[in-house]
Design an enzyme around this catalytic site. Structure first.
Site, mmCIF file in Angstrom:
data_model
loop_
_atom_site.group_PDB
_atom_site.id
_atom_site.type_symbol
_atom_site.label_atom_id
_atom_site.label_comp_id
_atom_site.label_asym_id
_atom_site.label_seq_id
_atom_site.Cartn_x
_atom_site.Cartn_y
_atom_site.Cartn_z
ATOM 1 N N ASP A 117 76.394 84.126 -20.082
ATOM 2 C CA ASP A 117 76.855 84.039 -21.462
ATOM 3 C C ASP A 117 76.935 82.562 -21.881
ATOM 4 O O ASP A 117 76.012 81.799 -21.644
ATOM 5 C CB ASP A 117 78.192 84.779 -21.602
ATOM 6 C CG ASP A 117 78.661 84.965 -23.027
ATOM 7 O OD1 ASP A 117 78.157 85.873 -23.709
ATOM 8 O OD2 ASP A 117 79.539 84.194 -23.468
ATOM 9 N N ASP A 246 72.675 95.488 -20.999
ATOM 10 C CA ASP A 246 73.196 94.410 -21.842
ATOM 11 C C ASP A 246 72.285 94.213 -23.052
ATOM 12 O O ASP A 246 71.285 93.490 -22.975
ATOM 13 C CB ASP A 246 73.305 93.112 -21.047
ATOM 14 C CG ASP A 246 73.836 91.954 -21.884
ATOM 15 O OD1 ASP A 246 74.328 92.212 -23.004
ATOM 16 O OD2 ASP A 246 73.771 90.798 -21.428
ATOM 17 N N HIS A 276 77.001 93.456 -20.043
ATOM 18 C CA HIS A 276 76.970 92.027 -20.344
ATOM 19 C C HIS A 276 77.829 91.244 -19.368
ATOM 20 O O HIS A 276 77.411 90.203 -18.862
ATOM 21 C CB HIS A 276 77.441 91.799 -21.781
ATOM 22 C CG HIS A 276 77.427 90.355 -22.180
ATOM 23 N ND1 HIS A 276 76.256 89.636 -22.274
ATOM 24 C CD2 HIS A 276 78.431 89.487 -22.485
ATOM 25 C CE1 HIS A 276 76.536 88.386 -22.629
ATOM 26 N NE2 HIS A 276 77.843 88.274 -22.762
#
Length: 298
Positions: A117, A246, A276
């Site tokens: 991320d 994701d 995710h």
């Protein structure tokens, strides 16, 4: 600049997080918290939003057992690190600079980067700007935007939610981004850094700071393009470990594999039943894949 520090009492009953707290000043009176466990080559674990180093609690013991020193910081605005009271106090460039100060203070070299991320947006830019300090990169459910790439529908929905919801619930966001069902204690651990909304400015603003072509709120796209200029010549080992569930980062792994020379021939994996926040769903499996990669290619 208003600095907020979450009381240590908020972290007194964390599940499966026995790690000693360490702190480093990264400028302007701001303190970054980090986990430092084990001995050996350095693995730097960088989290995204709105999580913190708690996300890596399943991976840290395995990597330590395999003979690595693990450094897992909390980004400014998250976890046990200091928070800033106003969203305009945060920027993409500041996050990279704060991380660089941590790396400099700890005198880290030959770093094996694992990033997910926003950990990738920051970590990959950090590596591109300081190539000599990094030995390998593992990208997991992350991406670096560049000129010509538009945001996908899943990200646009997430960004709209983050900027408009009256209740930005960190634990709830983690649950939305995982396949597995999180326990009440785990959700509470992700809520712990944020006693109230005044502590959430960094978490709230992060999705807005992701630069896309035509939507670069932070004027960060030139730096991202510069990062890609380096990555497209990066010949050190580069691994992708992405989740199969994701929608935010779907296809990012294939893009890295096509563009980064160091990704050629690496044991890339698509982790099944992983959302995710892949570290929550498959943390142990991630750690095993990462350790095997480092043993073979570091």
């Amino acid at each position: 600049m208003k600095i907020l520090t979450t009381s240590e009492n908020r972290f007194s009953d964390l599940e499966d997080y026995p790690f000693k707290a360490h702190f480093c000043e990264v400028g302007q009176g701001l303190k970054t918290h980090y986990v430092k466990e084990g001995n050996g080559p350095t693995v730097l674990l960088l989290h995204g939003e709105p999580s913190w180093s708690y996300l890596y609690r399943k991976m840290i013991p395995i990597l330590v057992e395999k003979g690595y020193q693990v450094i897992a910081p909390d980004l400014i605005g998250f976890g046990k690190s200091d928070k800033l009271g106003a969203p305009q106090e945060y920027s993409y460039a500041k996050h990279v600079a704060w991380l660089m100060q941590l790396v400099t203070t700890l005198k880290l070299t030959d770093i094996h980067l694992f990033c997910q991320d926003w950990g990738g947006l920051c970590g990959l830019r950090l590596a591109a700007e300081n190539q000599e300090l990094f030995a390998t990169i593992t990208a997991s459910n992350t991406f670096v935007p560049r000129t010509g790439i538009k945001a996908n529908e899943a990200f646009l929905k997430w960004r709209h939610f983050s900027q408009t919801t009256p209740n930005f619930h960190a634990g709830g966001v983690l649950q939305m981004g995982t396949v597995s069902e999180l326990s009440e204690k785990v959700i509470a651990a992700y809520d712990a850094p944020f006693p109230d909304d005044t502590y959430k400015a960094g978490a709230r603003v992060f999705p807005k700071l992701v630069p896309f072509d035509g939507e670069d709120f932070d004027n960060a796209l030139p730096a991202c393009d510069a990062t890609w200029a380096v990555l497209e010549k990066w010949e050190k080992p580069f691994l992708t470990l992405f989740g199969d569930s994701d929608p935010l980062m779907k296809g990012g792994d294939l893009y890295f594999q096509a563009k980064v020379p160091g990704a050629l021939g690496m044991p890339h994996r698509t982790i099944e039943k992983a959302g995710h926040f892949i570290q929550e769903d498959k943390g142990e499996e991630l750690a095993e894949h990462l350790a095997a990669f480092l043993k073979a290619h570091a």
